[in-house]
Design a protein around this motif. Structure first.
Motif, mmCIF file in Angstrom:
data_model
loop_
_atom_site.group_PDB
_atom_site.id
_atom_site.type_symbol
_atom_site.label_atom_id
_atom_site.label_comp_id
_atom_site.label_asym_id
_atom_site.label_seq_id
_atom_site.Cartn_x
_atom_site.Cartn_y
_atom_site.Cartn_z
ATOM 1 N N ALA A 54 -3.102 11.397 -2.166
ATOM 2 C CA ALA A 54 -3.604 10.233 -2.061
ATOM 3 C C ALA A 54 -2.437 9.231 -1.930
ATOM 4 C CB ALA A 54 -4.343 9.829 -3.188
ATOM 5 N N GLY A 55 -1.324 9.412 -2.707
ATOM 6 C CA GLY A 55 -0.356 8.254 -2.461
ATOM 7 C C GLY A 55 0.484 8.504 -1.000
ATOM 8 N N LEU A 56 0.658 9.726 -0.614
ATOM 9 C CA LEU A 56 1.394 9.974 0.511
ATOM 10 C C LEU A 56 0.213 9.155 1.684
ATOM 11 C CD1 LEU A 56 3.773 11.230 1.644
ATOM 12 C CD2 LEU A 56 2.438 13.725 2.070
ATOM 13 N N MET A 57 -0.751 9.648 1.690
ATOM 14 C CA MET A 57 -1.740 9.130 2.720
ATOM 15 C C MET A 57 -1.682 7.559 2.800
ATOM 16 S SD MET A 57 -5.144 11.030 2.201
ATOM 17 C CE MET A 57 -5.459 12.800 2.917
ATOM 18 N N GLY A 58 -1.522 6.750 1.443
ATOM 19 C CA GLY A 58 -1.299 5.402 1.550
ATOM 20 C C GLY A 58 -0.133 4.981 2.094
ATOM 21 N N ARG A 59 1.083 5.775 1.516
ATOM 22 C CA ARG A 59 2.319 5.198 2.180
ATOM 23 C C ARG A 59 2.478 5.493 3.823
ATOM 24 N NH1 ARG A 59 3.310 7.630 -2.838
ATOM 25 N NH2 ARG A 59 4.616 6.126 -4.330
ATOM 26 N N ASN A 60 1.740 6.529 4.218
ATOM 27 C CA ASN A 60 2.018 7.091 5.787
ATOM 28 C C ASN A 60 0.981 6.062 6.714
ATOM 29 O OD1 ASN A 60 2.992 8.846 7.688
ATOM 30 N ND2 ASN A 60 1.109 9.490 7.824
ATOM 31 N N ARG A 61 0.218 5.313 6.075
ATOM 32 C CA ARG A 61 -0.715 4.438 7.049
ATOM 33 C C ARG A 61 0.121 3.691 7.938
ATOM 34 N NH1 ARG A 61 -5.076 1.474 4.428
ATOM 35 N NH2 ARG A 61 -5.250 0.504 6.265
ATOM 36 N N ALA A 62 -0.317 3.087 9.009
ATOM 37 C CA ALA A 62 0.591 2.324 9.936
ATOM 38 C C ALA A 62 0.759 1.223 9.485
ATOM 39 C CB ALA A 62 -0.270 2.268 11.262
ATOM 40 N N GLU A 63 -0.078 0.454 8.809
ATOM 41 C CA GLU A 63 0.285 -0.915 8.128
ATOM 42 C C GLU A 63 -0.776 -1.189 7.081
ATOM 43 O OE1 GLU A 63 0.010 -3.793 11.603
ATOM 44 O OE2 GLU A 63 -2.242 -3.436 11.653
ATOM 45 N N GLY A 64 -0.580 -2.335 6.486
ATOM 46 C CA GLY A 64 -1.602 -2.542 5.405
ATOM 47 C C GLY A 64 -1.700 -1.907 4.140
ATOM 48 N N GLU B 170 -5.592 -1.728 -15.110
ATOM 49 C CA GLU B 170 -6.231 -0.678 -15.777
ATOM 50 C C GLU B 170 -7.159 -0.962 -16.816
ATOM 51 O OE1 GLU B 170 -4.199 2.812 -18.806
ATOM 52 O OE2 GLU B 170 -2.791 1.702 -17.774
ATOM 53 N N GLU B 171 -7.980 -0.167 -16.564
ATOM 54 C CA GLU B 171 -9.559 -0.579 -17.521
ATOM 55 C C GLU B 171 -9.878 0.748 -18.153
ATOM 56 O OE1 GLU B 171 -12.035 -2.205 -19.413
ATOM 57 O OE2 GLU B 171 -11.152 -3.692 -18.124
ATOM 58 N N GLY B 172 -9.934 0.905 -19.543
ATOM 59 C CA GLY B 172 -10.399 2.107 -19.942
ATOM 60 C C GLY B 172 -9.714 3.220 -19.498
ATOM 61 N N ARG B 173 -10.232 4.246 -18.900
ATOM 62 C CA ARG B 173 -9.756 5.577 -18.134
ATOM 63 C C ARG B 173 -9.337 5.454 -16.740
ATOM 64 N NH1 ARG B 173 -13.904 9.647 -19.656
ATOM 65 N NH2 ARG B 173 -15.199 7.853 -19.281
ATOM 66 N N LEU B 174 -9.306 4.234 -16.428
ATOM 67 C CA LEU B 174 -9.212 4.148 -14.760
ATOM 68 C C LEU B 174 -8.037 3.382 -14.407
ATOM 69 C CD1 LEU B 174 -10.847 4.648 -12.129
ATOM 70 C CD2 LEU B 174 -11.237 2.077 -12.274
ATOM 71 N N ARG B 175 -7.082 3.962 -13.668
ATOM 72 C CA ARG B 175 -6.015 2.981 -13.279
ATOM 73 C C ARG B 175 -6.162 2.549 -11.710
ATOM 74 N NH1 ARG B 175 -1.391 6.642 -15.971
ATOM 75 N NH2 ARG B 175 -1.548 5.570 -18.162
ATOM 76 N N HIS B 176 -5.781 1.432 -11.180
ATOM 77 C CA HIS B 176 -5.919 0.939 -9.889
ATOM 78 C C HIS B 176 -4.515 0.643 -9.549
ATOM 79 C CE1 HIS B 176 -6.762 -2.758 -7.114
ATOM 80 N NE2 HIS B 176 -6.608 -1.573 -6.337
ATOM 81 N N PHE B 177 -4.072 1.354 -8.252
ATOM 82 C CA PHE B 177 -2.706 1.155 -7.562
ATOM 83 C C PHE B 177 -3.073 0.774 -6.401
ATOM 84 C CE2 PHE B 177 -2.370 4.534 -10.801
ATOM 85 C CZ PHE B 177 -1.316 4.308 -11.380
ATOM 86 N N VAL B 178 -2.054 -0.094 -6.099
ATOM 87 C CA VAL B 178 -1.995 -0.639 -4.439
ATOM 88 C C VAL B 178 -0.883 -0.131 -3.849
ATOM 89 C CG1 VAL B 178 -2.218 -2.859 -3.150
ATOM 90 C CG2 VAL B 178 -3.243 -2.688 -5.176
ATOM 91 N N ILE B 179 -0.961 0.667 -2.808
ATOM 92 C CA ILE B 179 -0.143 1.498 -2.359
ATOM 93 C C ILE B 179 0.238 0.742 -0.801
ATOM 94 C CG2 ILE B 179 1.077 3.617 -1.549
ATOM 95 C CD1 ILE B 179 0.337 3.618 -4.480
ATOM 96 N N PRO B 180 1.532 0.043 -0.608
ATOM 97 C CA PRO B 180 1.860 -0.477 0.603
ATOM 98 C C PRO B 180 2.168 0.596 1.598
ATOM 99 C CG PRO B 180 3.701 -0.772 -0.670
ATOM 100 C CD PRO B 180 2.872 -0.149 -1.335
ATOM 101 N N SER B 181 1.827 0.293 3.085
ATOM 102 C CA SER B 181 2.410 0.985 4.137
ATOM 103 C C SER B 181 3.863 1.169 3.949
ATOM 104 C CB SER B 181 1.985 0.486 5.476
ATOM 105 O OG SER B 181 2.860 1.212 6.368
ATOM 106 N N HIS B 182 4.505 2.302 3.957
ATOM 107 C CA HIS B 182 6.039 2.527 4.174
ATOM 108 C C HIS B 182 6.433 2.810 5.525
ATOM 109 C CE1 HIS B 182 7.200 3.707 -0.164
ATOM 110 N NE2 HIS B 182 6.122 3.024 -0.040
ATOM 111 N N ARG B 183 5.688 2.917 6.551
ATOM 112 C CA ARG B 183 5.779 3.052 7.840
ATOM 113 C C ARG B 183 5.941 1.659 8.622
ATOM 114 N NH1 ARG B 183 1.279 6.338 10.525
ATOM 115 N NH2 ARG B 183 2.366 5.578 12.467
ATOM 116 N N ALA B 184 5.373 0.684 7.940
ATOM 117 C CA ALA B 184 5.330 -0.883 8.431
ATOM 118 C C ALA B 184 6.830 -1.284 8.065
ATOM 119 C CB ALA B 184 4.279 -1.613 7.929
ATOM 120 N N ARG B 185 7.459 -0.831 7.167
ATOM 121 C CA ARG B 185 8.725 -1.284 6.529
ATOM 122 C C ARG B 185 9.650 -0.172 6.361
ATOM 123 N NH1 ARG B 185 9.608 -4.760 1.357
ATOM 124 N NH2 ARG B 185 10.713 -3.365 0.611
#
Length: 290
Positions: free
Chosen positions: A227-237, A267-282
């Motif tokens: 999931a993290g790799l997909m997020g980093r590998n997107r073109a932008e955003g 983080e809320e209860g048992r849930l964590r929310h991460f915001v992964i930026p594109s690594h290809r864009a920078r």
């Protein structure tokens, strides 16, 4: 969804007060519908216009905005069911806030459960895809909700492999951002998913599967890393990644290590929310922020 949202003998699987939770989900849906309606252009009618000619043979049309069949069926399902999703109202609200901003969007969910119709409905007009390890469970859910887009996934790990996989994840090849299919990191799900999953840039990814609550279960090590790799590998955003059951050791350590503390948004209860930026864009961005 941890087999999370399947029938189980575990008391933690179902809420103690399902009727109250069902009402809560109903209120969530109504809120979303109202928010969506308020954003419509004012030139469109927001309610049925008055009938000027009630005769049955009238040729005049009578149209209005109304709920889609899928939305209506989902509302009825939760209001009448005594089985509720495992995530709490507050946990679901974290993802709901993001969906309200981004929907309709591309939403990938690791897991298929009682909450799946809810996620698909909240992303009305977008594409919501579910990945599930149990073929019989897919058949059971799709017999009730045949329109859910679901794919069977085979995992080749067990929770007992977690320590070894954590060490593997420290290698340099696991810090390279690229398509999961060509990654040299053993944590990447290279051939487990259909091409249509790899070919989409996902705006949201929810990791609530595979099963991870006993040693012989597949565990979520590869799902979290991929999931993290997909997020980093997107073109932008950016990609919003949610990991459930972070009270467990695997979900806790792997989310912090491969989705990164520096990308943790909430983080809320048992849930964590991460915001992964594109690594290809920078170019030159480190795998985790310093």
């Amino acid at each position: 969804m941890m087999r999370t949202n399947k029938p189980s003998n575990s008391n933690s699987i179902f809420a103690v007060k399902p009727i109250l939770l069902a009402i809560s989900f109903l209120l969530v849906f109504i809120l979303v519908i109202l928010l969506r309606s308020s954003s419509l252009p004012t030139t469109k009618p927001l309610s049925c216009p008055p009938i000027t000619n009630p005769l049955p043979d009238s040729s005049s049309s009578h149209t209005c905005n109304k709920l889609s069949l899928a939305t209506a069926e989902t509302l009825v399902h939760y209001v009448t069911s005594n089985i509720t999703p495992q995530q709490t109202f507050k946990e679901i609200s974290v993802s709901l806030r993001v969906l309200n901003k981004k929907a309709p969007c591309n939403f990938l969910v690791f897991g298929l459960g009682y909450d799946s119709p809810m996620w698909a409905t909240l992303n009305h007009g977008g594409r919501t895809v579910f990945l599930e390890e149990d073929k019989s469970w897919i058949q059971q859910i799709q017999s009730k909700f045949p329109d859910l887009e679901t794919y069977h996934v085979v995992y080749d790990t067990k929770v007992t492999h977690a320590s070894d996989l954590m060490e593997i994840g420290k290698r340099e090849e696991c810090k390279v951002v690229e398509d999961p299919r060509v990654s040299k990191c053993e944590l990447s799900m290279k051939r487990n998913l259909p091409d249509e999953v790899y070919d989409v840039e996902w705006d949201l990814i929810m990791v609530d599967a595979p099963t991870g609550y006993h040693d012989g279960a597949p565990g979520r090590m590869k799902a979290i890393y991929t999931a993290g790799l997909m997020g980093r590998n997107r073109a932008e955003g950016e990609t919003d990644v949610f990991v459930h059951d972070v009270n467990r050791e695997v979900e806790d350590k792997f989310s912090k290590t491969f989705l990164c503390d520096g990308y943790l948004s909430e983080e809320e209860g048992r849930l964590r929310h991460f915001v992964i930026p594109s690594h290809r864009a920078r170019s030159g961005r480190p795998f985790c922020p310093l």
